[in-house]
Design a protein around this motif. Structure first.
Motif, short mmCIF file in Angstrom:
data_model
loop_
_atom_site.label_atom_id
_atom_site.label_comp_id
_atom_site.label_asym_id
_atom_site.label_seq_id
_atom_site.Cartn_x
_atom_site.Cartn_y
_atom_site.Cartn_z
N LEU A 144 130.13 38.08 27.26
CA LEU A 144 129.79 39.38 26.68
C LEU A 144 128.69 40.06 27.47
O LEU A 144 128.73 41.28 27.72
N ILE A 145 127.69 39.29 27.89
CA ILE A 145 126.59 39.84 28.69
C ILE A 145 127.13 40.44 29.99
O ILE A 145 126.73 41.54 30.40
N LYS A 146 128.05 39.74 30.62
CA LYS A 146 128.65 40.25 31.85
C LYS A 146 129.43 41.52 31.59
O LYS A 146 129.40 42.48 32.38
N LYS A 147 130.14 41.57 30.47
CA LYS A 147 130.92 42.76 30.11
C LYS A 147 130.00 43.96 29.86
O LYS A 147 130.30 45.10 30.26
N VAL B 177 125.13 48.55 21.32
CA VAL B 177 126.45 48.39 21.93
C VAL B 177 127.49 48.42 20.82
O VAL B 177 127.36 47.72 19.81
N TYR B 178 128.53 49.21 21.02
CA TYR B 178 129.50 49.47 19.96
C TYR B 178 130.93 49.26 20.47
O TYR B 178 131.24 49.57 21.63
N ASP C 88 138.22 46.21 23.42
CA ASP C 88 137.44 45.54 24.47
C ASP C 88 136.48 46.50 25.16
O ASP C 88 135.61 46.07 25.92
N VAL C 89 136.64 47.79 24.90
CA VAL C 89 135.82 48.80 25.56
C VAL C 89 134.40 48.79 24.97
O VAL C 89 134.21 48.88 23.75
N ILE C 90 133.42 48.68 25.84
CA ILE C 90 132.00 48.69 25.43
C ILE C 90 131.48 50.12 25.46
O ILE C 90 131.58 50.81 26.48
N LYS C 91 130.89 50.55 24.35
CA LYS C 91 130.27 51.87 24.29
C LYS C 91 128.77 51.70 24.02
O LYS C 91 128.36 50.74 23.36
#
Length: 324
Positions: free
Chosen positions: A226-229, A291-292, A302-305
């Protein structure tokens, strides 16, 4: 008619005088107060600078900068914060005691820290502002209770750790009364009413990236994927496009967010901090985000906002805090 006019003028003049009238402050409280008038003294223990029970033999002018070390102080004035600044104060704000505060200047090796000029501490009780002529505080302390000056000194260190090279450094502290506006900005300031100096030995000083005040803070959710993402999304995100050097997740788990009317799941969020080096400014910063992830078709995207408060600007940190 003349008599009426004279009386009206006298009432007006009297009201103006009373509006600027000083209150009765406590004055010089002890022989120690007189001896150290307009000075700030320092000690390693809180009780060593207790009012009217100060232990002068325990006053110190040198401290090792280690995680467990403490720095307390007592400042001695010849008047109260309110009485110093009231005759200079103008406008409606001058009528509200909440707008009266004490400010700090910090120096390292005789150089004034520009970022910490007018470092205002306003959380003082009304009687403290109006009558006290001496009080104690702390620059560094390990207890949960936060003392006068402590947060301001931490901010000062956080923004100037690059100047704390190995060795001894002279730290100078100045205090002076100010009148502030609703946003905490200084409107009127008085001269310095107390100052003091001590040597800070930074031979053992090491930046701890888990220290949230000086660096980043401790990562709570150890999810490397998750951190990498999050780092990848930040690198390509609209509005920043800066590759993070470090990402810390402060939430222990995702928080599900629902529509407040229907209760339908809309997404989930976590609190994160991103540490990075700005290549244009050649300086390092940290910034807090939410982060949402949207909830679409019965699953989380899977998209990080990123969401952030525009009023909370990135904070400058020492580049040694992040993984360069």
């Amino acid at each position: 008619m003349k008599k009426t006019l004279i009386i009206a003028l006298l009432i007006c003049f009297s009201s103006k005088i009373n509006a600027q009238k000083k209150v009765v402050a406590e004055g010089i409280t002890s022989p120690t107060h007189q001896k150290y008038l307009n000075k700030i003294v320092f000690a390693s223990e809180y009780d060593d600078v207790k009012k009217n029970s100060e232990i002068e033999s325990n006053f110190k002018n040198e401290f090792d900068f280690t995680p467990d070390n403490k720095i307390f102080f007592r400042a001695y004035f010849d008047n109260s914060i309110y009485n110093y600044i009231r005759p200079l104060a103008k406008g409606d704000g001058a009528k509200d005691i909440k707008n009266y505060a004490i400010a700090f200047n910090f120096y390292i090796d005789n150089v004034l820290s520009n970022e910490r000029q007018n470092s205002v501490y306003k959380s003082l009780e009304e009687d403290v502002k109006k009558t006290w002529t001496t009080f104690r505080g702390a620059l560094k302390n390990n207890e949960k209770e936060v003392y006068v000056g402590e947060e301001k000194f931490e901010e000062f260190l956080a923004e100037n750790t690059d100047l704390l090279s190995s060795g001894k450094h002279k730290i100078k502290v100045e205090m002076y009364p100010v009148l502030i506006d609703l946003y905490g900005e200084v409107i009127t300031k008085f001269d310095v009413i107390a100052s003091g100096e001590f040597t800070l030995d930074a031979k053992k000083f090491m930046l701890d990236s888990n220290n949230e005040e000086l660096c980043l803070g401790k990562n709570v959710m150890n999810d490397n994927a998750l951190i990498k993402k999050i780092a990848t999304a930040h690198s390509s995100g609209d509005g920043f496009k800066i590759t993070p050097n470090d990402v810390r997740i402060f939430s222990s788990s995702w928080i599900t967010e629902r529509n407040k009317y229907s209760g339908i799941i809309e997404g989930r969020s976590i609190s994160v901090l991103v540490g990075y080096k700005d290549p244009k400014k050649n300086k390092c910063f940290k910034r807090y985000y939410t982060v949402y992830q949207d909830y679409i078709s019965s699953k989380f995207s899977d998209v990080i906002k990123f969401k952030w408060n525009e009023a909370i600007l990135p904070e400058k940190i020492n580049c040694k805090c992040i993984n360069l």
